[in-house]
Scaffold this motif. Sequence first.
Motif, PDB file in Angstrom:
ATOM      1  N   THR A  18      48.447  45.277  56.306  1.00 20.27           N
ATOM      2  CA  THR A  18      47.510  45.880  55.637  1.00 20.27           C
ATOM      3  C   THR A  18      47.123  45.202  54.419  1.00 20.27           C
ATOM      4  OG1 THR A  18      48.218  48.099  56.845  1.00 20.27           O
ATOM      5  CG2 THR A  18      46.714  48.341  54.926  1.00 20.27           C
ATOM      6  N   GLY A  19      45.975  45.156  54.159  1.00 18.81           N
ATOM      7  CA  GLY A  19      45.751  44.683  52.610  1.00 18.81           C
ATOM      8  C   GLY A  19      44.373  44.834  52.212  1.00 18.81           C
ATOM      9  N   ILE A  20      43.951  44.669  50.835  1.00 20.56           N
ATOM     10  CA  ILE A  20      42.494  44.603  50.278  1.00 20.56           C
ATOM     11  C   ILE A  20      42.419  43.666  49.363  1.00 20.56           C
ATOM     12  CG2 ILE A  20      42.506  47.217  50.595  1.00 20.56           C
ATOM     13  CD1 ILE A  20      43.365  47.496  47.534  1.00 20.56           C
ATOM     14  N   LYS A  21      41.070  43.222  49.492  1.00 17.94           N
ATOM     15  CA  LYS A  21      40.917  42.111  48.541  1.00 17.94           C
ATOM     16  C   LYS A  21      41.212  42.318  46.945  1.00 17.94           C
ATOM     17  CE  LYS A  21      37.516  39.935  51.633  1.00 17.94           C
ATOM     18  NZ  LYS A  21      36.185  39.297  51.964  1.00 17.94           N
ATOM     19  N   CYS A  22      41.498  41.145  46.270  1.00 21.30           N
ATOM     20  CA  CYS A  22      41.567  41.458  44.816  1.00 21.30           C
ATOM     21  C   CYS A  22      40.308  41.531  43.954  1.00 21.30           C
ATOM     22  CB  CYS A  22      42.679  40.304  44.393  1.00 21.30           C
ATOM     23  SG  CYS A  22      42.946  40.655  42.702  1.00 21.30           S
ATOM     24  N   ARG A  23      39.895  42.483  43.289  1.00 21.05           N
ATOM     25  CA  ARG A  23      38.727  42.610  42.745  1.00 21.05           C
ATOM     26  C   ARG A  23      39.082  42.385  41.210  1.00 21.05           C
ATOM     27  NH1 ARG A  23      37.401  48.545  44.955  1.00 21.05           N
ATOM     28  NH2 ARG A  23      36.961  47.918  47.082  1.00 21.05           N
ATOM     29  N   GLU A  24      40.200  42.273  40.651  1.00 20.23           N
ATOM     30  CA  GLU A  24      40.409  42.144  39.339  1.00 20.23           C
ATOM     31  C   GLU A  24      40.557  40.499  38.975  1.00 20.23           C
ATOM     32  OE1 GLU A  24      42.425  43.853  41.311  1.00 20.23           O
ATOM     33  OE2 GLU A  24      42.324  46.002  40.499  1.00 20.23           O
ATOM     34  N   ALA A  25      40.382  40.125  37.639  1.00 16.57           N
ATOM     35  CA  ALA A  25      40.740  38.692  37.263  1.00 16.57           C
ATOM     36  C   ALA A  25      42.167  38.582  37.155  1.00 16.57           C
ATOM     37  CB  ALA A  25      39.929  38.435  35.929  1.00 16.57           C
ATOM     38  N   ILE A  26      42.577  37.535  37.598  1.00 13.89           N
ATOM     39  CA  ILE A  26      44.238  37.548  37.273  1.00 13.89           C
ATOM     40  C   ILE A  26      44.745  36.230  36.660  1.00 13.89           C
ATOM     41  CG2 ILE A  26      46.359  36.979  39.026  1.00 13.89           C
ATOM     42  CD1 ILE A  26      44.793  39.372  39.564  1.00 13.89           C
ATOM     43  N   LEU A  27      45.622  36.626  35.771  1.00 16.02           N
ATOM     44  CA  LEU A  27      46.164  35.491  34.940  1.00 16.02           C
ATOM     45  C   LEU A  27      47.583  35.428  35.071  1.00 16.02           C
ATOM     46  CD1 LEU A  27      44.934  36.841  31.259  1.00 16.02           C
ATOM     47  CD2 LEU A  27      44.042  35.055  32.886  1.00 16.02           C
ATOM     48  N   GLU A  28      47.863  34.128  35.062  1.00 17.06           N
ATOM     49  CA  GLU A  28      49.463  33.968  35.299  1.00 17.06           C
ATOM     50  C   GLU A  28      50.047  33.529  34.044  1.00 17.06           C
ATOM     51  OE1 GLU A  28      52.028  30.284  37.575  1.00 17.06           O
ATOM     52  OE2 GLU A  28      49.814  29.942  37.469  1.00 17.06           O
ATOM     53  N   SER A  29      51.321  34.502  34.025  1.00 17.70           N
ATOM     54  CA  SER A  29      52.327  34.417  32.875  1.00 17.70           C
ATOM     55  C   SER A  29      53.675  34.396  33.012  1.00 17.70           C
ATOM     56  CB  SER A  29      52.019  35.793  32.055  1.00 17.70           C
ATOM     57  OG  SER A  29      52.878  35.584  30.848  1.00 17.70           O
ATOM     58  N   ASP A  30      54.587  33.385  32.441  1.00 15.99           N
ATOM     59  CA  ASP A  30      55.896  33.282  32.606  1.00 15.99           C
ATOM     60  C   ASP A  30      56.639  34.475  32.081  1.00 15.99           C
ATOM     61  OD1 ASP A  30      55.684  31.032  34.126  1.00 15.99           O
ATOM     62  OD2 ASP A  30      55.531  29.781  32.256  1.00 15.99           O
ATOM     63  N   ASP A  31      56.138  35.042  30.991  1.00 13.88           N
ATOM     64  CA  ASP A  31      56.891  36.104  30.082  1.00 13.88           C
ATOM     65  C   ASP A  31      56.115  37.542  29.865  1.00 13.88           C
ATOM     66  OD1 ASP A  31      54.976  35.701  28.205  1.00 13.88           O
ATOM     67  OD2 ASP A  31      56.180  34.759  26.741  1.00 13.88           O
ATOM     68  N   GLY A  32      55.064  37.426  30.636  1.00 14.70           N
ATOM     69  CA  GLY A  32      54.351  38.804  30.679  1.00 14.70           C
ATOM     70  C   GLY A  32      53.545  39.145  29.494  1.00 14.70           C
ATOM     71  N   PHE A  33      53.690  38.239  28.396  1.00 13.69           N
ATOM     72  CA  PHE A  33      53.073  38.492  27.012  1.00 13.69           C
ATOM     73  C   PHE A  33      51.796  37.383  26.849  1.00 13.69           C
ATOM     74  CE2 PHE A  33      57.382  40.214  26.767  1.00 13.69           C
ATOM     75  CZ  PHE A  33      57.069  41.710  26.135  1.00 13.69           C
ATOM     76  N   ALA A  34      51.884  36.312  27.319  1.00  8.79           N
ATOM     77  CA  ALA A  34      50.952  35.412  26.901  1.00  8.79           C
ATOM     78  C   ALA A  34      50.592  34.534  28.044  1.00  8.79           C
ATOM     79  CB  ALA A  34      51.516  34.030  25.949  1.00  8.79           C
ATOM     80  N   SER A  35      49.325  33.926  28.398  1.00  8.36           N
ATOM     81  CA  SER A  35      48.786  33.277  29.355  1.00  8.36           C
ATOM     82  C   SER A  35      47.891  32.116  28.884  1.00  8.36           C
ATOM     83  CB  SER A  35      48.176  34.078  30.510  1.00  8.36           C
ATOM     84  OG  SER A  35      47.603  33.278  31.569  1.00  8.36           O
ATOM     85  N   THR A  36      47.964  31.076  29.764  1.00  6.10           N
ATOM     86  CA  THR A  36      46.798  29.938  29.703  1.00  6.10           C
ATOM     87  C   THR A  36      46.226  29.516  30.806  1.00  6.10           C
ATOM     88  OG1 THR A  36      48.452  28.160  29.753  1.00  6.10           O
ATOM     89  CG2 THR A  36      48.092  29.068  27.749  1.00  6.10           C
ATOM     90  N   THR A  37      46.671  30.374  31.858  1.00  5.65           N
ATOM     91  CA  THR A  37      45.975  30.042  33.232  1.00  5.65           C
ATOM     92  C   THR A  37      45.615  31.210  34.079  1.00  5.65           C
ATOM     93  OG1 THR A  37      47.713  28.318  33.255  1.00  5.65           O
ATOM     94  CG2 THR A  37      46.804  29.000  35.470  1.00  5.65           C
ATOM     95  N   SER A  38      44.628  31.194  34.742  1.00  2.00           N
ATOM     96  CA  SER A  38      43.999  32.144  35.665  1.00  2.00           C
ATOM     97  C   SER A  38      44.177  31.693  36.872  1.00  2.00           C
ATOM     98  CB  SER A  38      42.368  32.495  35.292  1.00  2.00           C
ATOM     99  OG  SER A  38      41.590  31.275  35.468  1.00  2.00           O
ATOM    100  N   ILE A  39      44.036  32.731  37.836  1.00  4.30           N
ATOM    101  CA  ILE A  39      44.186  32.271  39.617  1.00  4.30           C
ATOM    102  C   ILE A  39      43.056  32.829  39.934  1.00  4.30           C
ATOM    103  CG2 ILE A  39      45.499  32.857  41.464  1.00  4.30           C
ATOM    104  CD1 ILE A  39      47.945  33.071  39.654  1.00  4.30           C
ATOM    105  N   PRO A  40      42.141  31.995  40.755  1.00  7.60           N
ATOM    106  CA  PRO A  40      41.002  32.416  41.359  1.00  7.60           C
ATOM    107  C   PRO A  40      41.407  33.568  42.263  1.00  7.60           C
ATOM    108  CG  PRO A  40      41.287  29.998  41.386  1.00  7.60           C
ATOM    109  CD  PRO A  40      42.497  30.677  41.052  1.00  7.60           C
ATOM    110  N   ARG A  41      40.414  34.710  42.273  1.00  9.17           N
ATOM    111  CA  ARG A  41      40.858  35.645  43.095  1.00  9.17           C
ATOM    112  C   ARG A  41      40.431  36.033  44.543  1.00  9.17           C
ATOM    113  NH1 ARG A  41      37.019  40.171  39.758  1.00  9.17           N
ATOM    114  NH2 ARG A  41      34.890  39.227  40.424  1.00  9.17           N
ATOM    115  N   ASP A  42      39.376  34.955  44.582  1.00  2.32           N
ATOM    116  CA  ASP A  42      38.716  34.790  45.781  1.00  2.32           C
ATOM    117  C   ASP A  42      39.438  34.911  47.265  1.00  2.32           C
ATOM    118  OD1 ASP A  42      36.529  34.907  44.334  1.00  2.32           O
ATOM    119  OD2 ASP A  42      35.818  32.912  44.640  1.00  2.32           O
TER     120      ASP A  42
END
Length: 238
Positions: free
Chosen positions: A134-158
Amino acid sequence: MNYALIIAGGSGNRMGQDIPKQFMHVDNCPIIIHTMLAFQRHPDIDGIAVVCLDGWQTVLQSYANQFMVTKLRWIFPGGSNGQESIHNGIYGLKDAGIADDDLVLVHDAVRPLLSQDIISSNIAICKKYGYAITGIKCREAILESDDGFASTTSIPRDKLIRTQTPQTFRLKNLITAHEEAAARGIANSVASCTLMAELGGREMHIVPGSEKNIKVTTIEDLEILKALMHVEKEAWIK
């Protein structure tokens, strides 16, 4: 035959309450009973097994008796993590004489708003393809973070799928996967679908889930659950 395996082995520490979250009451009924009743009502579910937090087995059985969950047939001991709890459940079913080709719908105890349609779709897709997630498509914009406080990378949600439960398999396939995981030293995969992905070579077919199929993990989730249980569809909505 089709069996629900409800995983209720967690202590719910993130909720910060005095009792495990699966036994907290909403509308004068424990969350886990709401969950069990979804399977109780479905005509194609032949039995329910629960992997239960140690010390709460008698409480669970008492609640099942009170709320007429007549399909509850087995209560198995919880493990130290989710993978171990599922392991205990599937081997408990095997020892109970469940057939290799019987379907097992593995479901979180704290997803009480599971719909009858999702259960039906899991059974149908698993019968056709051998696996159903069971699953649903991701609608949110997704960022990748190592520490939960900063990010420089996004992950395509498609291509991203947010998985829910049930996750449905034939018993023999779950047993084989857990045996292979033990041989390869995989001991703490967060869900059956992630275990299958780590092992590789299994094509998992997606069953459309629902935003209402919420997993109660935090106090905020509990508040959302209460709201969803009491919301009424507006007459003008098609």
